[in-house]
Scaffold this active site. Structure first.
Site, PDB file in Angstrom:
ATOM      1  N   ILE A  82       0.869  -1.174   0.000  1.00 24.35           N
ATOM      2  CA  ILE A  82       0.000   0.000   0.000  1.00 24.35           C
ATOM      3  C   ILE A  82       0.908   1.227   0.000  1.00 24.35           C
ATOM      4  CG2 ILE A  82      -1.751   1.254   1.346  1.00 24.35           C
ATOM      5  CD1 ILE A  82      -2.701  -1.447   2.416  1.00 24.35           C
ATOM      6  N   THR A  83       0.403   2.362  -0.462  1.00 22.12           N
ATOM      7  CA  THR A  83       1.241   3.521  -0.774  1.00 22.12           C
ATOM      8  C   THR A  83       2.036   4.041   0.408  1.00 22.12           C
ATOM      9  OG1 THR A  83      -0.183   4.177  -2.601  1.00 22.12           O
ATOM     10  CG2 THR A  83       1.191   5.898  -1.621  1.00 22.12           C
ATOM     11  N   PHE A  84       1.388   4.454   1.473  1.00 16.64           N
ATOM     12  CA  PHE A  84       2.127   5.089   2.562  1.00 16.64           C
ATOM     13  C   PHE A  84       3.073   4.118   3.271  1.00 16.64           C
ATOM     14  CE2 PHE A  84       0.274   8.960   1.676  1.00 16.64           C
ATOM     15  CZ  PHE A  84       0.580   9.939   2.608  1.00 16.64           C
TER      16      PHE A  84
END
Length: 432
Positions: A82-84
């Site tokens: 996931i991005t963060f």
């Protein structure tokens, strides 16, 4: 005694080595024919680019970068992809359970607060962010860093921020970011950043909206490749080709989704069981928290047995369910209280819905592409392409993204903070 050796040929990049303290590594100074340069890294994240995309013959500038430098067979994201969480693993070298940014949104029971990446008030406090990002490592060792919209770049650590920074905005294009970075490279030596980080979200946004292999997504990738081509041209024009290290990565890949790959929760769980769920996190997984007033252990056990029962009812369940203590070691996603006590992980491309909320006969399923599945899935694989004077050209063996913090520390001659890199900052070439 201070030794200073310079070989300067006008118009040719050369290197000088300065011995300032006998106990320290020899500081490197490059020269492009007119100006001195410290070791420099431009670190670019193209959010959501699938590793396979580089084989589609639509990214000629990334292909040039790989031919002149390095390309990994693939880079494995940290779990969950996931991005963060992954952007923070990339710049700290830590697993997600160690640095604590476990999702884009999550609840911290110790603080009784929620992290929300879209809200500065609920995400910029440095207490959320474990580890030390590369730009803070640089600044604490008297080197200058510049960061453009990278997740976490607006937080203050030990009273320190990057000397140059641009907070996130949807209104700044990749071209604009490259212009900012080039302007920084043109600063005087004493002001010029040695680390420059750029975050590029547009490909991921198109992938969610249309799917990872949709024409709109691939066109956005082509546009980003064109911007990288312009960056390379400007680097060449400044005679910095053999001075500046350029590293292009993605944080994770992406899987195509479809209404034929849905798991209907209300087919397998009773309403009484569903009513035990207070919140879920880590979409497309279900990181499940029972209501705070409930007996957590009892509620988790009830829900765990319900999902195991549901698995038994399906010919192909397309999901796994774990109590937090039983999440497999390879995920490195267990030893942090921010991780929910029950974790349900669907197969790549599969999603959970409720029939009460989604009608497959009349509704289209969105998002068309998503990520957050098993980080070892081929669809989750990220890209790594790089070129620079200390990078030996060739094809690299696959590696995990937590290695890059040490890679950049080595290039920038930094003493790294504690991290999970295993390769001492030297990625391995594939001999085959």
């Amino acid at each position: 005694m201070v030794l200073f050796l310079v070989a300067l040929v006008t118009g040719v990049a050369t290197v000088a080595v300065v011995q300032s303290r006998p106990t320290q590594p020899l500081p490197i100074i490059y020269n492009n024919g007119t100006h001195d340069f410290h070791p420099t890294v431009i670190f670019i994240s193209l959010d959501g680019v699938v590793n396979h995309d580089l084989d589609l013959s639509i990214t000629p500038h990334l292909s040039r970068l790989a031919k002149e430098g390095q390309r990994a067979h693939w880079m494995t994201p940290s779990f969950p992809p996931i991005t963060f969480p992954n952007h923070w693993s990339l710049v700290t070298g830590l697993s997600v359970e160690a640095h604590g940014i476990i999702g884009n949104y999550f609840f911290d029971p110790a603080r009784n607060k929620s992290f929300n990446y879209k809200s500065p008030a609920d995400s910029w406090d440095a207490d959320w962010w474990g580890g030390e990002p590369i730009w803070i490592t640089a600044e604490r060792q008297q080197k200058t860093a510049g960061v453009i919209m990278w997740p976490g770049c607006s937080s203050v650590f030990y009273g320190v921020q990057p000397s140059l920074s641009v907070a996130y905005s949807d209104n700044v294009s990749f071209d604009d970011k490259v212009d900012i970075a080039l302007g920084w490279l043109d600063l005087p030596l004493e002001d010029r950043p040695q680390f420059v980080g750029l975050y590029v979200p547009e490909i991921d946004q198109k992938g969610h909206a249309y799917g990872p292999y949709a024409s709109q997504t691939l066109k956005q990738l082509q546009m980003a490749d064109g911007t990288i081509g312009r960056l390379l041209k400007e680097i060449d024009a400044r005679n910095l080709t053999n001075i500046v290290h350029i590293m292009v990565v993605s944080d994770h890949g992406m899987s195509a989704t479809d209404k034929s790959r849905l798991i209907y929760l209300d087919d397998g769980l009773t309403q009484e069981e569903l009513d035990l769920i207070w919140r879920t996190e880590n979409f497309p997984a279900l990181a499940i928290r029972p209501y705070p007033h409930a007996d957590e252990e009892q509620a988790v056990d009830t829900l765990y047995r319900a999902f195991k029962r549901f698995q038994g009812q399906l010919d192909e369940p397309h999901f796994e369910v774990y109590k937090r203590k039983d999440i497999p070691d390879r995920f490195r996603f267990r030893n942090n209280d921010r991780i929910a006590p029950l974790f349900v992980l669907p197969d790549p491309g599969w999603n959970f819905v409720k029939r009460s909320e989604f009608d497959p006969e009349h509704d289209d399923f969105h998002p068309r592409g998503t990520h957050g599945y098993d980080n070892l899935s081929p669809e989750s694989r990220a890209i790594f392409v790089a070129r620079g004077p200390t990078f030996e050209p060739g094809v690299l063996k696959p590696f995990t993204n937590t290695e890059l913090y040490q890679v950049m520390s080595r290039v920038l001659q930094l003493e790294p903070a504690p991290n999970h890199g295993l390769l001492n900052g030297k990625l391995e070439l594939d001999s085959y």
